[in-house]
Design a protein around this motif. Sequence first.
Motif, PDB file in Angstrom:
ATOM      1  N   VAL A 419       0.758  -1.230   0.096  1.00 54.45           N
ATOM      2  CA  VAL A 419       0.014  -0.135   0.080  1.00 54.45           C
ATOM      3  C   VAL A 419       0.798   1.422   0.032  1.00 54.45           C
ATOM      4  O   VAL A 419       1.643   1.599   0.961  1.00 54.45           O
ATOM      5  N   PRO A 420       0.832   1.963  -0.897  1.00 55.29           N
ATOM      6  CA  PRO A 420       1.779   3.241  -0.928  1.00 55.29           C
ATOM      7  C   PRO A 420       1.142   4.197   0.279  1.00 55.29           C
ATOM      8  O   PRO A 420       0.128   4.235   0.730  1.00 55.29           O
ATOM      9  N   ALA A 421       2.219   4.893   0.729  1.00 56.33           N
ATOM     10  CA  ALA A 421       2.110   5.520   1.777  1.00 56.33           C
ATOM     11  C   ALA A 421       1.047   6.801   1.515  1.00 56.33           C
ATOM     12  O   ALA A 421       0.277   7.206   2.472  1.00 56.33           O
ATOM     13  N   GLU A 422       0.791   7.251   0.311  1.00 57.21           N
ATOM     14  CA  GLU A 422      -0.026   8.206   0.065  1.00 57.21           C
ATOM     15  C   GLU A 422      -1.610   7.762   0.114  1.00 57.21           C
ATOM     16  O   GLU A 422      -2.597   8.483  -0.041  1.00 57.21           O
ATOM     17  N   ASP A 423      -1.837   6.683   0.058  1.00 59.48           N
ATOM     18  CA  ASP A 423      -2.968   5.685   0.306  1.00 59.48           C
ATOM     19  C   ASP A 423      -3.572   5.592   1.598  1.00 59.48           C
ATOM     20  O   ASP A 423      -4.567   5.126   1.788  1.00 59.48           O
ATOM     21  N   ASP A 424      -2.733   5.933   2.532  1.00 67.00           N
ATOM     22  CA  ASP A 424      -2.806   5.714   3.925  1.00 67.00           C
ATOM     23  C   ASP A 424      -4.284   6.601   4.336  1.00 67.00           C
ATOM     24  O   ASP A 424      -5.096   5.871   5.212  1.00 67.00           O
ATOM     25  N   GLU A 425      -4.786   7.536   4.062  1.00 66.69           N
ATOM     26  CA  GLU A 425      -5.854   8.506   4.423  1.00 66.69           C
ATOM     27  C   GLU A 425      -7.013   7.751   3.751  1.00 66.69           C
ATOM     28  O   GLU A 425      -7.932   7.543   4.343  1.00 66.69           O
ATOM     29  N   LEU A 426      -6.779   7.099   2.698  1.00 68.94           N
ATOM     30  CA  LEU A 426      -7.825   6.626   1.650  1.00 68.94           C
ATOM     31  C   LEU A 426      -8.118   5.208   2.747  1.00 68.94           C
ATOM     32  O   LEU A 426      -9.472   4.874   2.651  1.00 68.94           O
ATOM     33  N   LEU A 427      -7.167   4.508   3.054  1.00 68.66           N
ATOM     34  CA  LEU A 427      -7.367   3.207   3.833  1.00 68.66           C
ATOM     35  C   LEU A 427      -7.952   3.511   5.096  1.00 68.66           C
ATOM     36  O   LEU A 427      -9.090   2.970   5.526  1.00 68.66           O
ATOM     37  N   ALA A 428      -7.693   4.715   5.829  1.00 60.60           N
ATOM     38  CA  ALA A 428      -8.398   5.129   7.080  1.00 60.60           C
ATOM     39  C   ALA A 428      -9.697   5.594   6.729  1.00 60.60           C
ATOM     40  O   ALA A 428     -10.828   5.210   7.545  1.00 60.60           O
ATOM     41  N   GLU A 429     -10.280   6.191   5.683  1.00 60.54           N
ATOM     42  CA  GLU A 429     -11.574   6.625   5.271  1.00 60.54           C
ATOM     43  C   GLU A 429     -12.459   5.207   5.155  1.00 60.54           C
ATOM     44  O   GLU A 429     -13.490   5.248   5.336  1.00 60.54           O
ATOM     45  N   ALA A 430     -11.821   4.191   4.260  1.00 59.23           N
ATOM     46  CA  ALA A 430     -12.465   2.977   4.201  1.00 59.23           C
ATOM     47  C   ALA A 430     -12.855   2.179   5.426  1.00 59.23           C
ATOM     48  O   ALA A 430     -13.919   1.761   5.559  1.00 59.23           O
ATOM     49  N   VAL A 431     -11.825   2.213   6.328  1.00 58.95           N
ATOM     50  CA  VAL A 431     -12.173   1.570   7.558  1.00 58.95           C
ATOM     51  C   VAL A 431     -13.109   2.369   8.271  1.00 58.95           C
ATOM     52  O   VAL A 431     -14.176   1.771   8.992  1.00 58.95           O
ATOM     53  N   ARG A 432     -13.231   3.541   8.288  1.00 63.52           N
ATOM     54  CA  ARG A 432     -14.205   4.390   8.778  1.00 63.52           C
ATOM     55  C   ARG A 432     -15.746   4.176   8.512  1.00 63.52           C
ATOM     56  O   ARG A 432     -16.522   3.756   9.206  1.00 63.52           O
ATOM     57  N   ALA A 433     -15.555   4.046   6.986  1.00 63.68           N
ATOM     58  CA  ALA A 433     -16.953   3.701   6.384  1.00 63.68           C
ATOM     59  C   ALA A 433     -17.389   2.434   6.838  1.00 63.68           C
ATOM     60  O   ALA A 433     -18.605   1.938   7.011  1.00 63.68           O
ATOM     61  N   ALA A 434     -16.441   1.328   7.011  1.00 64.82           N
ATOM     62  CA  ALA A 434     -16.672  -0.091   7.260  1.00 64.82           C
ATOM     63  C   ALA A 434     -17.426  -0.080   8.785  1.00 64.82           C
ATOM     64  O   ALA A 434     -18.152  -0.830   8.940  1.00 64.82           O
ATOM     65  N   ALA A 435     -16.697   0.637   9.545  1.00 67.90           N
ATOM     66  CA  ALA A 435     -17.088   0.854  11.005  1.00 67.90           C
ATOM     67  C   ALA A 435     -18.499   1.521  11.083  1.00 67.90           C
ATOM     68  O   ALA A 435     -19.364   0.767  11.892  1.00 67.90           O
ATOM     69  N   GLU A 436     -18.885   2.255  10.172  1.00 69.32           N
ATOM     70  CA  GLU A 436     -20.381   2.764  10.139  1.00 69.32           C
ATOM     71  C   GLU A 436     -21.474   1.580   9.666  1.00 69.32           C
ATOM     72  O   GLU A 436     -22.296   1.635  10.055  1.00 69.32           O
ATOM     73  N   ARG A 437     -20.795   0.961   8.622  1.00 68.83           N
ATOM     74  CA  ARG A 437     -21.854  -0.101   8.249  1.00 68.83           C
ATOM     75  C   ARG A 437     -21.901  -1.227   9.054  1.00 68.83           C
ATOM     76  O   ARG A 437     -23.089  -2.038   9.176  1.00 68.83           O
TER      77      ARG A 437
END
Length: 437
Positions: A419-437
């Motif tokens: 995972v490129p370092a620049e995708d870390d925020e995208l990864l965090a966003e995806a985890v947050r969305a998964a937590a809401e679901r």
Amino acid sequence: MEQATDTRRRIPRTDALLRDPRLAEAVGRLGADTVKSAVRQAQDRARRGTLPPEDVADAALALLPRTAGGLRPVINATGVLLHTNLGRASLSAAARDAVRQAAGPTDVELDLHTGVRARRGRTALAALRARVPSAGAVHVVNNGAAALVLAATALAAGREIVISRGEMVEIGDGFRLPDLLVSTGARLREVGTTNRTTVADYADALGPDTGFVLKVHPSNFRITGFTRAAGTAELAALGVPVVVDIGSGLLAPHPLLPEEPDAESQLRSGAALVTASGDKLLGGPQCGLLLGGDDLVRTVSRHPLARALRVDKLTLAALQATLTGPGTPTADALAADPALLRQRAERLAAALGADGAAGVDARAVASEATVGGGGAPGVTLPSAALSLPEAYATALRTGRIPVVGRLEGGRCLLDLRAVPAEDDELLAEAVRAAAER
């Protein structure tokens, strides 16, 4: 009943929805049929009472794909650098830009100075040859299996290919190397045993019908213990052409992968022809590489089958940019510092754990990554991962930003090496969305 009828009346009409600036923009980007299909699905949900009429436009937008191509970008957090199901190597920024530039008319087969036809992909071929100095000539086809098929057809149709029993591998998805080779009209002369094949075994099998000796790197498995395999230099001394299928596309030795064969070393050892894939350790687009002596490569490249297996201009552009441009994501992932990966995992875990009232059960853990794509079997790379509850795996995989991790010890691990370092925020966003679901 009256309330249901009133709800249906409030559902926006298709023509009104298509005047929404957001959906109108999507029509120009994705096509009217795709947008109308999403609109109909949202309207049907409203008719069933599962969606408020005022939310139909938003729901239709959420149903739209990101691109007209149908393939969805995915974050590869599996810990497998070259994951076949995820398309293997990610193209570099330079290669992606080259593909965009080549999307229109190009000089792929035209010499702009003379105005006459030129060799297809000549600059990409020159770049490949420059990266492998021991190759007198090179040719490119549409994948690694095609490179081997073309070599077998051009050099051994109606003749024998001598191959060790220990190298008659299955290459994936049920396709087996012996079946592939026999389909070309060549006959296989099997020598040795599963675990031991000597030079004498090959020598005893040579005769007037020998097309070439084939040496295959069994890249997706290892045999250890009481083993013996003949080296390329030993086989080249037998006086017949030796074709070496190295598989993973490593052009020169790599310090992290000392046992992985590379094209330059094999040619220096006496291989007449080397075949490989471009979308594995090379880090480029899917293609098959053939590297060897002038006469042999000319024979292969001028065979009628070469026309059917040729690559398009987009592949040539991406290949050249991969060979001459900055480092690839594959090279970056191989060279990633485990300490920095751990720091990234800890930052993500801390940020996600602080989200909301209870936070996300996210932990930074040590992990082991692998090369994948049939390369470097048995080699593991120290890594770090974000550890989440097992239930997150499905939610992440099916989210707006699909993230594919792996299940281990009852947890969902998101390994960061690929995972490129620049995708870390995208990864965090995806985890947050998964937590809401």
